[in-house]
Design a protein around this motif. Sequence first.
Motif, PDB file in Angstrom:
ATOM      1  N   TRP A 122       0.841  -1.206   0.000  1.00 57.21           N
ATOM      2  CA  TRP A 122       0.000   0.000   0.000  1.00 57.21           C
ATOM      3  C   TRP A 122       0.870   1.247   0.000  1.00 57.21           C
ATOM      4  O   TRP A 122       0.620   2.196  -0.739  1.00 57.21           O
ATOM      5  CB  TRP A 122      -0.907  -0.023   1.228  1.00 57.21           C
ATOM      6  CG  TRP A 122      -1.821   1.153   1.325  1.00 57.21           C
ATOM      7  CD1 TRP A 122      -2.881   1.429   0.517  1.00 57.21           C
ATOM      8  CD2 TRP A 122      -1.751   2.229   2.280  1.00 57.21           C
ATOM      9  NE1 TRP A 122      -3.478   2.602   0.921  1.00 57.21           N
ATOM     10  CE2 TRP A 122      -2.800   3.108   1.991  1.00 57.21           C
ATOM     11  CE3 TRP A 122      -0.891   2.507   3.344  1.00 57.21           C
ATOM     12  CZ2 TRP A 122      -3.019   4.257   2.746  1.00 57.21           C
ATOM     13  CZ3 TRP A 122      -1.109   3.648   4.092  1.00 57.21           C
ATOM     14  CH2 TRP A 122      -2.160   4.509   3.788  1.00 57.21           C
ATOM     15  N   ARG A 123       1.940   1.228   0.817  1.00 58.45           N
ATOM     16  CA  ARG A 123       2.836   2.380   0.876  1.00 58.45           C
ATOM     17  C   ARG A 123       3.542   2.566  -0.475  1.00 58.45           C
ATOM     18  O   ARG A 123       3.690   3.679  -0.963  1.00 58.45           O
ATOM     19  CB  ARG A 123       3.869   2.174   1.990  1.00 58.45           C
ATOM     20  CG  ARG A 123       4.431   3.484   2.513  1.00 58.45           C
ATOM     21  CD  ARG A 123       5.459   3.219   3.577  1.00 58.45           C
ATOM     22  NE  ARG A 123       6.651   2.603   2.977  1.00 58.45           N
ATOM     23  CZ  ARG A 123       7.668   2.139   3.684  1.00 58.45           C
ATOM     24  NH1 ARG A 123       7.632   2.167   4.989  1.00 58.45           N
ATOM     25  NH2 ARG A 123       8.716   1.627   3.071  1.00 58.45           N
ATOM     26  N   ASP A 124       3.983   1.454  -1.080  1.00 60.92           N
ATOM     27  CA  ASP A 124       4.643   1.534  -2.387  1.00 60.92           C
ATOM     28  C   ASP A 124       3.677   2.063  -3.439  1.00 60.92           C
ATOM     29  O   ASP A 124       4.056   2.853  -4.299  1.00 60.92           O
ATOM     30  CB  ASP A 124       5.170   0.158  -2.800  1.00 60.92           C
ATOM     31  CG  ASP A 124       6.421  -0.221  -2.018  1.00 60.92           C
ATOM     32  OD1 ASP A 124       6.971   0.671  -1.339  1.00 60.92           O
ATOM     33  OD2 ASP A 124       6.836  -1.386  -2.078  1.00 60.92           O
ATOM     34  N   ASN A 125       2.412   1.629  -3.395  1.00 60.10           N
ATOM     35  CA  ASN A 125       1.423   2.129  -4.346  1.00 60.10           C
ATOM     36  C   ASN A 125       1.246   3.626  -4.195  1.00 60.10           C
ATOM     37  O   ASN A 125       1.150   4.351  -5.178  1.00 60.10           O
ATOM     38  CB  ASN A 125       0.077   1.423  -4.133  1.00 60.10           C
ATOM     39  CG  ASN A 125       0.077   0.029  -4.751  1.00 60.10           C
ATOM     40  OD1 ASN A 125       0.914  -0.277  -5.590  1.00 60.10           O
ATOM     41  ND2 ASN A 125      -0.842  -0.797  -4.324  1.00 60.10           N
ATOM     42  N   ARG A 126       1.196   4.117  -2.957  1.00 62.53           N
ATOM     43  CA  ARG A 126       1.063   5.553  -2.731  1.00 62.53           C
ATOM     44  C   ARG A 126       2.288   6.277  -3.266  1.00 62.53           C
ATOM     45  O   ARG A 126       2.176   7.341  -3.862  1.00 62.53           O
ATOM     46  CB  ARG A 126       0.904   5.844  -1.236  1.00 62.53           C
ATOM     47  CG  ARG A 126      -0.506   5.542  -0.746  1.00 62.53           C
ATOM     48  CD  ARG A 126      -0.709   6.043   0.666  1.00 62.53           C
ATOM     49  NE  ARG A 126      -0.463   7.474   0.760  1.00 62.53           N
ATOM     50  CZ  ARG A 126      -0.222   8.120   1.905  1.00 62.53           C
ATOM     51  NH1 ARG A 126      -0.172   7.454   3.026  1.00 62.53           N
ATOM     52  NH2 ARG A 126      -0.025   9.413   1.906  1.00 62.53           N
ATOM     53  N   ARG A 127       3.469   5.703  -3.066  1.00 61.93           N
ATOM     54  CA  ARG A 127       4.699   6.332  -3.553  1.00 61.93           C
ATOM     55  C   ARG A 127       4.682   6.387  -5.083  1.00 61.93           C
ATOM     56  O   ARG A 127       5.067   7.383  -5.689  1.00 61.93           O
ATOM     57  CB  ARG A 127       5.914   5.545  -3.057  1.00 61.93           C
ATOM     58  CG  ARG A 127       7.214   6.316  -3.226  1.00 61.93           C
ATOM     59  CD  ARG A 127       8.395   5.468  -2.797  1.00 61.93           C
ATOM     60  NE  ARG A 127       8.301   5.077  -1.400  1.00 61.93           N
ATOM     61  CZ  ARG A 127       8.729   3.909  -0.927  1.00 61.93           C
ATOM     62  NH1 ARG A 127       9.233   3.011  -1.744  1.00 61.93           N
ATOM     63  NH2 ARG A 127       8.624   3.633   0.349  1.00 61.93           N
ATOM     64  N   VAL A 128       4.217   5.301  -5.713  1.00 59.52           N
ATOM     65  CA  VAL A 128       4.129   5.266  -7.179  1.00 59.52           C
ATOM     66  C   VAL A 128       3.147   6.338  -7.663  1.00 59.52           C
ATOM     67  O   VAL A 128       3.410   7.048  -8.634  1.00 59.52           O
ATOM     68  CB  VAL A 128       3.696   3.862  -7.649  1.00 59.52           C
ATOM     69  CG1 VAL A 128       3.263   3.886  -9.106  1.00 59.52           C
ATOM     70  CG2 VAL A 128       4.846   2.882  -7.464  1.00 59.52           C
ATOM     71  N   ASP A 129       2.006   6.457  -6.974  1.00 63.72           N
ATOM     72  CA  ASP A 129       1.035   7.485  -7.345  1.00 63.72           C
ATOM     73  C   ASP A 129       1.645   8.875  -7.232  1.00 63.72           C
ATOM     74  O   ASP A 129       1.458   9.726  -8.100  1.00 63.72           O
ATOM     75  CB  ASP A 129      -0.205   7.399  -6.445  1.00 63.72           C
ATOM     76  CG  ASP A 129      -1.061   6.197  -6.798  1.00 63.72           C
ATOM     77  OD1 ASP A 129      -0.839   5.636  -7.889  1.00 63.72           O
ATOM     78  OD2 ASP A 129      -1.934   5.836  -5.998  1.00 63.72           O
ATOM     79  N   GLN A 130       2.390   9.129  -6.162  1.00 66.87           N
ATOM     80  CA  GLN A 130       3.014  10.438  -5.984  1.00 66.87           C
ATOM     81  C   GLN A 130       4.043  10.697  -7.077  1.00 66.87           C
ATOM     82  O   GLN A 130       4.143  11.810  -7.596  1.00 66.87           O
ATOM     83  CB  GLN A 130       3.671  10.513  -4.602  1.00 66.87           C
ATOM     84  CG  GLN A 130       2.650  10.656  -3.472  1.00 66.87           C
ATOM     85  CD  GLN A 130       3.300  10.579  -2.096  1.00 66.87           C
ATOM     86  OE1 GLN A 130       4.504  10.411  -2.000  1.00 66.87           O
ATOM     87  NE2 GLN A 130       2.490  10.689  -1.068  1.00 66.87           N
ATOM     88  N   ALA A 131       4.801   9.661  -7.445  1.00 69.90           N
ATOM     89  CA  ALA A 131       5.802   9.826  -8.501  1.00 69.90           C
ATOM     90  C   ALA A 131       5.127  10.144  -9.832  1.00 69.90           C
ATOM     91  O   ALA A 131       5.566  11.016 -10.574  1.00 69.90           O
ATOM     92  CB  ALA A 131       6.643   8.551  -8.621  1.00 69.90           C
ATOM     93  N   SER A 151       3.879  13.688  -9.767  1.00 66.09           N
ATOM     94  CA  SER A 151       4.943  14.676  -9.871  1.00 66.09           C
ATOM     95  C   SER A 151       5.503  14.716 -11.295  1.00 66.09           C
ATOM     96  O   SER A 151       6.009  15.739 -11.737  1.00 66.09           O
ATOM     97  CB  SER A 151       6.063  14.356  -8.875  1.00 66.09           C
ATOM     98  OG  SER A 151       6.698  13.149  -9.229  1.00 66.09           O
TER      99      SER A 151
END
Length: 51
Positions: free
Chosen positions: A32-41, A44
């Motif tokens: 879930w954290r990785d998915n959020r990081r991917v979404d943020q990337a 951006s």
Amino acid sequence: MSYLFEFGSFILLIVLAALLGIVGIWTVLLAWRDNRRVDQAINSMKPHRHV
């Protein structure tokens, strides 16, 4: 003696189940954290102007 062995195997089963549950929850949290990081990337990388 056999009663003690059964009790030990029962505790071992509980410990294994608990470990599996913790690992499963940990994996879901990391994913879930990785998915959020991917979404943020992705956000951006997108241009910030609204079309």
